[in-house]
Design an enzyme around this catalytic site. Structure first.
Site, short mmCIF file in Angstrom:
data_model
loop_
_atom_site.label_atom_id
_atom_site.label_comp_id
_atom_site.label_asym_id
_atom_site.label_seq_id
_atom_site.Cartn_x
_atom_site.Cartn_y
_atom_site.Cartn_z
N LYS A 127 15.74 38.44 46.69
CA LYS A 127 16.23 38.63 46.25
C LYS A 127 17.33 38.85 47.63
O LYS A 127 17.58 37.78 48.72
CB LYS A 127 17.86 38.03 44.83
CG LYS A 127 19.34 37.58 45.66
CD LYS A 127 20.18 38.31 44.67
CE LYS A 127 20.69 38.87 45.44
NZ LYS A 127 21.98 39.71 45.24
N ASP A 146 21.33 34.38 43.29
CA ASP A 146 21.96 35.58 42.57
C ASP A 146 22.40 35.06 41.21
O ASP A 146 22.19 34.17 40.82
CB ASP A 146 22.95 35.65 43.68
CG ASP A 146 23.57 34.80 44.10
OD1 ASP A 146 23.77 33.92 43.61
OD2 ASP A 146 24.46 34.40 45.25
#
Length: 219
Positions: A127, A146
């Site tokens: 991420k 997220d």
């Protein structure tokens, strides 16, 4: 909503993105930063806390340790003292020191413009690497998933129940959205998730994609 073909899903995704771009543009980054290294540090610090909280701490961090080499040479307890308000500060301090040390020893005091090399840095997962590639280098290699992106992807039914990890959600989204739009998805959806598609009490009745969202009014 009847079962969609991939072509229909892509068509609906394109309309969602058209509306997102109309409202949010490319989507502004919520973290304050001046270079790729500082952005990487900010994203690492943002885990399990708000971007606003990170933005209060990073000026103090850079005042004390203005260069990656300064952070690399710092005592961990000095870093902990500054980032303590963010929570999980001991683990984050260790990651920041390790990140800075590798940055200095292997990458000349910056971070690599390569998603695989980025993930070698302490504290940097997929991420974070996606965020840095998109925001700092404008070279999207994927979509940062997220909590907002994970939730919205499921509510829009762009992925199924078996997509139960961020990596699986990302894989599903990469099939739906063309590469040129990967740059925008995370920022746009973070703003959308905060304003409309909230985890609790989503504002479906006011949402600008409600008419093409299979979950509208059902959350």
């Amino acid at each position: 909503m009847p079962r969609e073909t991939m072509a229909q899903k892509r068509e609906r995704a394109a309309e969602v993105e058209r509306r997102m771009f109309e409202v949010y543009g490319e989507g502004a980054c919520s973290l304050d930063y001046t270079d790729p290294f500082r952005l990487t540090v900010a994203v690492v610090l943002s885990a399990q806390c708000t971007d606003a909280a990170v933005n209060k701490v990073t000026p103090l961090l850079w005042e004390r340790f203005p260069e990656p080499a300064d952070l690399a040479a710092a005592d961990t307890d000095q870093i902990e003292e500054i980032i303590r308000p963010l929570g999980f500060y001991r683990a984050k301090a260790a990651k920041l020191k390790g990140l800075a040390q590798m940055s200095v020893s292997e990458f000349g005091g910056t971070v690599p413009q390569d998603i695989d090399e980025l993930q070698r840095l302490p504290g940097v997962g997929r991420k974070t690497a996606n965020c840095v590639m998109c925001q700092a280098f404008r070279d999207p290699q994927g979509i940062a998933v997220d909590t907002h992106v994970y939730r919205i992807a499921h509510r829009l039914k762009f992925c199924g129940p078996s997509a139960n990890t961020p990596d699986k959600v990302e894989a599903a989204l990469l099939k739906v959205y063309p590469r040129e739009q990967w740059l925008y998805i995370n920022h746009q959806w973070v703003h959308f998730g905060r304003e409309y598609c909230r985890a609790r009490n989503p504002r479906c009745s006011e949402c600008f994609v409600a008419d093409i969202c299979p979950s509208a009014g059902k959350c």
